[in-house]
Structure formats: structure tokens, C-alpha cells
Design a protein around this motif. Structure first.
Motif, PDB file in Angstrom:
ATOM      1  N   MET A  31      37.464  34.664  40.534  1.00  0.00           N
ATOM      2  CA  MET A  31      38.140  33.431  40.116  1.00  0.00           C
ATOM      3  C   MET A  31      38.702  33.605  38.710  1.00  0.00           C
ATOM      4  N   LYS A  32      39.962  33.198  38.515  1.00  0.00           N
ATOM      5  CA  LYS A  32      40.573  33.279  37.197  1.00  0.00           C
ATOM      6  C   LYS A  32      40.046  32.149  36.305  1.00  0.00           C
ATOM      7  N   PHE A  33      39.954  32.459  35.015  1.00  0.00           N
ATOM      8  CA  PHE A  33      39.545  31.472  34.024  1.00  0.00           C
ATOM      9  C   PHE A  33      40.738  31.110  33.143  1.00  0.00           C
ATOM     10  N   PHE A  34      41.114  29.840  33.159  1.00  0.00           N
ATOM     11  CA  PHE A  34      42.045  29.300  32.182  1.00  0.00           C
ATOM     12  C   PHE A  34      41.237  28.439  31.224  1.00  0.00           C
ATOM     13  N   VAL A  35      41.628  28.392  29.965  1.00  0.00           N
ATOM     14  CA  VAL A  35      40.965  27.485  29.039  1.00  0.00           C
ATOM     15  C   VAL A  35      41.824  26.234  28.905  1.00  0.00           C
ATOM     16  N   ASP A  36      41.166  25.089  28.910  1.00  0.00           N
ATOM     17  CA  ASP A  36      41.848  23.795  28.876  1.00  0.00           C
ATOM     18  C   ASP A  36      41.803  23.246  27.455  1.00  0.00           C
ATOM     19  N   THR A  37      42.784  23.625  26.655  1.00  0.00           N
ATOM     20  CA  THR A  37      42.815  23.210  25.260  1.00  0.00           C
ATOM     21  C   THR A  37      44.194  23.494  24.676  1.00  0.00           C
ATOM     22  N   ALA A  38      44.477  22.853  23.543  1.00  0.00           N
ATOM     23  CA  ALA A  38      45.690  23.174  22.779  1.00  0.00           C
ATOM     24  C   ALA A  38      45.320  23.717  21.405  1.00  0.00           C
ATOM     25  N   GLN A  39      44.036  24.045  21.206  1.00  0.00           N
ATOM     26  CA  GLN A  39      43.570  24.545  19.917  1.00  0.00           C
ATOM     27  C   GLN A  39      43.701  26.072  19.876  1.00  0.00           C
ATOM     28  N   ALA A  40      44.603  26.557  19.036  1.00  0.00           N
ATOM     29  CA  ALA A  40      44.906  27.987  18.988  1.00  0.00           C
ATOM     30  C   ALA A  40      43.690  28.825  18.618  1.00  0.00           C
ATOM     31  N   ASP A  76      30.227  25.993  41.403  1.00  0.00           N
ATOM     32  CA  ASP A  76      30.545  25.405  42.702  1.00  0.00           C
ATOM     33  C   ASP A  76      32.011  25.618  43.074  1.00  0.00           C
ATOM     34  N   ALA A  77      32.893  25.590  42.078  1.00  0.00           N
ATOM     35  CA  ALA A  77      34.311  25.853  42.354  1.00  0.00           C
ATOM     36  C   ALA A  77      34.503  27.293  42.820  1.00  0.00           C
ATOM     37  N   ALA A  78      33.758  28.215  42.220  1.00  0.00           N
ATOM     38  CA  ALA A  78      33.845  29.616  42.632  1.00  0.00           C
ATOM     39  C   ALA A  78      33.317  29.789  44.062  1.00  0.00           C
ATOM     40  N   LEU A  79      32.205  29.130  44.367  1.00  0.00           N
ATOM     41  CA  LEU A  79      31.643  29.212  45.713  1.00  0.00           C
ATOM     42  C   LEU A  79      32.579  28.613  46.757  1.00  0.00           C
ATOM     43  N   ALA A  80      33.328  27.568  46.355  1.00  0.00           N
ATOM     44  CA  ALA A  80      34.237  26.898  47.288  1.00  0.00           C
ATOM     45  C   ALA A  80      35.545  27.659  47.462  1.00  0.00           C
ATOM     46  N   GLY A  81      35.769  28.674  46.630  1.00  0.00           N
ATOM     47  CA  GLY A  81      36.958  29.489  46.793  1.00  0.00           C
ATOM     48  C   GLY A  81      38.153  29.057  45.980  1.00  0.00           C
ATOM     49  N   ALA A  82      37.940  28.285  44.912  1.00  0.00           N
ATOM     50  CA  ALA A  82      39.050  27.955  44.028  1.00  0.00           C
ATOM     51  C   ALA A  82      39.615  29.243  43.434  1.00  0.00           C
ATOM     52  N   ASP A  83      40.935  29.313  43.334  1.00  0.00           N
ATOM     53  CA  ASP A  83      41.560  30.509  42.776  1.00  0.00           C
ATOM     54  C   ASP A  83      41.407  30.578  41.266  1.00  0.00           C
ATOM     55  N   VAL A  84      41.392  29.403  40.646  1.00  0.00           N
ATOM     56  CA  VAL A  84      41.361  29.293  39.187  1.00  0.00           C
ATOM     57  C   VAL A  84      40.470  28.118  38.815  1.00  0.00           C
ATOM     58  N   ALA A  85      39.796  28.222  37.679  1.00  0.00           N
ATOM     59  CA  ALA A  85      39.152  27.054  37.068  1.00  0.00           C
ATOM     60  C   ALA A  85      39.684  26.942  35.649  1.00  0.00           C
TER      61      ALA A  85
END
Length: 216
Positions: A1-10, A173-182
Motif C-alpha cells: 500500500m502506498k503512503f501519502f501524507v495528508d498535510t500542507a506543512q513542508a 485495516d485499509a491495508a487488509l481491505a486492499g486500499a491502494d493508497v492511504a
């Protein structure tokens, strides 16, 4: 599963990117507002930090204005992904942009039917909001499971981007469910490494090593 970070803080993005843990970044109007800085400047700065996709959201609600804003955002950097609301106008814009080779992220998804529409519109990503469903006593993770089944049934290429992640269990749980990205807040990403037995074991190893009087 890919990891994106949810932020605008550089600073957070740089730190996590240096650890080699990031595949991309998501932003939204609320996160940009918290930064207190110019929107396009922030997006450009983030795109220069990471090589992966950076979601930047339009503010418009009508089709024509969405397209205009989308092309402005896409011109900032090659790795910008245009984020669109899951509305009829948003889906129309998604289809037009996807046809033009511009990557899209259809956001604020709360049902399997909405997710189906986003995939049919050619979205690169669709963002189901797990935590917000949990907040109103619905099962956010059940939505991920439904989406995975539907997308697999029809070989849709749209990636499931689990959003509104609140804790480590959501990630697992998202990884177990097969989400491509969190897409995950910085503090939650850092917290994934923590376990009391890891800390306890490391403390024991250090004490035992120090007792030998050796060095490496």
C-alpha cells in the motif's frame, strides 16, 4: 500500500520523505488555510520536495470554473494531481481532465455508488473518507471493502485512496481491505513504528551491550 501524507506543512513532508516513507502528498483547502500561505506557492514547494503525486484541490463548484482552476493547478508541476469534489460537475470535469491526460483525485466519497461513478469518470484516485463515516456511526472500512470488490469485478484502474485516517488501526485495516493508497496525517505515520515491546527489547539490548564494555 502506498503512503501519502495528508498535510500542507513542508517541514513534515521533508522529514517523512527523508525517511523514505512517502509515495505522495494530499492537500485540501482546510490544510492550505492552516498553513497561512499562498496556495499555489505551497503546492509548488511541496511538488519540489517529493517525486510522487501531490493532490491540489479546486475551489470552484461549477464545471467551467473547475476546468479553469484545474489547468492552473496542473501547470504548477508535472506531479500535481487535480482534486475534484464528487458532484456531477466534478465528475464531468474528471472525465474531461482524464481525457486530456491530467491525473485526478475525486474526493469526499462516502458510498460505493459514488465510488463507481468516479471510476467510470476515469478518476486516477478516489478518496473515501473513513473517519468521517465512523464519526456518524457508519463503518468506514466497510466502504473500502465494497469499493475493492466493485473495482476488481470490472477491472477499474482507479486507485482507492483511503482518506480521513485517524489512527494506526485505520491504516492496518485499509491495508487488509486492499486500499491502494492511504493518506495519513504526519503524527499517525510516525506512530506506526511504535510498539511497547520494541521499546522494551531495545532498552534491554542496550543495557546488555553496555555491560560488555565493548564498542563497534
Amino acid at each position: 500500500m502506498k503512503f501519502f501524507v495528508d498535510t500542507a506543512q513542508a517541514d513534515d513532508i521533508r522529514e517523512l520523505n527523508d525517511y523514505g516513507l512517502l509515495d505522495g502528498v494530499t492537500t485540501n483547502p482546510s490544510l492550505i488555510a492552516k498553513s497561512g500561505r499562498d496556495f499555489k506557492t505551497v503546492v509548488g514547494e511541496i511538488c519540489a520536495i517529493v517525486d510522487g503525486p501531490v493532490s491540489a484541490e479546486v475551489a470552484a463548484l461549477d464545471f467551467d470554473s473547475m476546468l479553469r482552476e484545474a489547468h492552473t493547478l496542473a501547470a504548477i508541476a508535472d506531479n500535481v494531481v487535480v482534486k475534484l469534489p464528487l458532484t456531477l460537475d466534478g465528475l464531468k470535469a474528471c472525465r474531461r481532465l482524464s481525457g486530456a491526460g491530467i491525473n485526478t483525485n475525486v474526493t469526499l466519497c462516502f458510498s460505493a455508488n459514488q465510488a463507481l461513478l468516479a471510476a467510470k469518470a476515469g478518476a486516477t484516485y478516489v478518496s473515501p473518507f473513513i473517519g468521517r463515516l465512523d464519526d456518524i456511526n457508519l463503518d468506514g472500512m466497510a466502504l473500502i471493502n465494497e469499493m475493492r470488490a466493485i473495482y476488481d469485478n470490472y477491472d477499474f484502474s482507479t486507485q482507492i485512496l483511503a482518506a480521513s485516517i485517524r489512527n494506526a488501526n485505520h491504516v492496518k485495516d485499509a491495508a487488509l481491505a486492499g486500499a491502494d493508497v492511504a493518506t495519513i496525517p504526519p503524527a499517525v505515520i510516525r506512530g506506526l513504528v511504535s510498539h511497547i515491546l520494541t521499546d522494551k527489547g531495545l532498552d534491554q539490548f542496550i543495557r546488555d551491550w553496555q555491560a560488555t564494555g565493548q564498542s563497534i
